[in-house]
Design an enzyme around this catalytic site. Structure first.
Site, PDB file in Angstrom:
ATOM      1  N   HIS A   7      16.945  10.048 -13.632  1.00 22.02           N
ATOM      2  CA  HIS A   7      15.588   9.859 -13.122  1.00 22.02           C
ATOM      3  C   HIS A   7      15.309  10.777 -11.943  1.00 22.02           C
ATOM      4  O   HIS A   7      16.229  11.311 -11.323  1.00 22.02           O
ATOM      5  CB  HIS A   7      15.315   8.396 -12.724  1.00 22.02           C
ATOM      6  CG  HIS A   7      16.215   7.830 -11.663  1.00 22.02           C
ATOM      7  ND1 HIS A   7      17.361   7.135 -11.945  1.00 22.02           N
ATOM      8  CD2 HIS A   7      16.133   7.847 -10.301  1.00 22.02           C
ATOM      9  CE1 HIS A   7      17.934   6.747 -10.820  1.00 22.02           C
ATOM     10  NE2 HIS A   7      17.220   7.169  -9.800  1.00 22.02           N
ATOM     11  N   HIS A  79      14.776  11.806  -4.397  1.00 18.67           N
ATOM     12  CA  HIS A  79      16.081  12.230  -4.924  1.00 18.67           C
ATOM     13  C   HIS A  79      16.030  12.463  -6.431  1.00 18.67           C
ATOM     14  O   HIS A  79      15.090  12.043  -7.100  1.00 18.67           O
ATOM     15  CB  HIS A  79      17.196  11.230  -4.575  1.00 18.67           C
ATOM     16  CG  HIS A  79      17.068   9.863  -5.183  1.00 18.67           C
ATOM     17  ND1 HIS A  79      16.495   8.805  -4.517  1.00 18.67           N
ATOM     18  CD2 HIS A  79      17.458   9.372  -6.386  1.00 18.67           C
ATOM     19  CE1 HIS A  79      16.549   7.721  -5.280  1.00 18.67           C
ATOM     20  NE2 HIS A  79      17.120   8.034  -6.434  1.00 18.67           N
ATOM     21  N   GLU A 130      21.664  11.552  -6.371  1.00 17.97           N
ATOM     22  CA  GLU A 130      22.300  10.293  -6.744  1.00 17.97           C
ATOM     23  C   GLU A 130      23.121  10.555  -8.001  1.00 17.97           C
ATOM     24  O   GLU A 130      22.651  11.239  -8.923  1.00 17.97           O
ATOM     25  CB  GLU A 130      21.212   9.239  -7.038  1.00 17.97           C
ATOM     26  CG  GLU A 130      21.769   7.886  -7.461  1.00 17.97           C
ATOM     27  CD  GLU A 130      20.660   6.852  -7.735  1.00 17.97           C
ATOM     28  OE1 GLU A 130      19.494   7.223  -7.919  1.00 17.97           O
ATOM     29  OE2 GLU A 130      21.015   5.646  -7.767  1.00 17.97           O
TER      30      GLU A 130
HETATM   31 CO    CO Z   1      17.566   6.510  -7.882  1.00 25.40          CO
END
Ligand code: CO
Length: 134
Positions: A7, A79, A130
């Site tokens: 994502h 992020h 991440e």
């Molecule tokens: Co995230």
């Protein structure tokens, strides 16, 4: 090591307004809000077929996205999340290469119930990364 883009996360000052914009204005499929107290955020996911957009709103005192929103009051890209097969092996390999893992270096449970880690944005060209175990 690096797998799929899981994502892209956007920090937003008002999650309800962001959900309305994505659901009603953009016509996207948006999940129900989900509180993640361990991460200091409330989150929804927008399904865009080939990946997801994570919308993050600060939750509680000392949210890790509060400083970001103070600098970017209308919100912004926060992020990128990439999948890895083995998060501990990925962490050890990255640390050996000199990359900084945020927090105590141990994975936390992320928004999908899977282990996640964050890498220092200064080590990756200004973008917080991440990693999520796939
Ligand atoms: Co995230």
């Amino acid at each position: 090591m690096l797998g799929r883009l899981n994502h892209v996360a956007l920090a937003v000052p008002d999650l309800a307004a962001a959900v309305a914009a994505y659901r009603n204005t953009l016509g996207a499929e948006v999940t129900e809000p989900h509180a993640l107290p361990e991460h200091g955020v409330a989150v929804v996911f927008v399904n865009v077929g080939n990946t997801k957009i994570e919308l993050l709103e600060p939750l509680g005192e000392g949210s890790p996205i509060a400083a970001f929103l103070a600098k970017n009051p209308s919100g912004g890209m926060h992020h990128l999340c990439y999948e890895v097969d083995d998060i501990l092996a990925a962490r050890d390999q990255l640390k050996a290469a000199g990359a900084r893992v945020l927090g105590d270096g141990n994975p936390k449970t992320g928004a999908h119930g899977k282990p996640v880690l964050f890498l220092h944005p200064k080590d990756f060209f200004g973008t917080l990364i991440e990693l999520e175990q796939s």
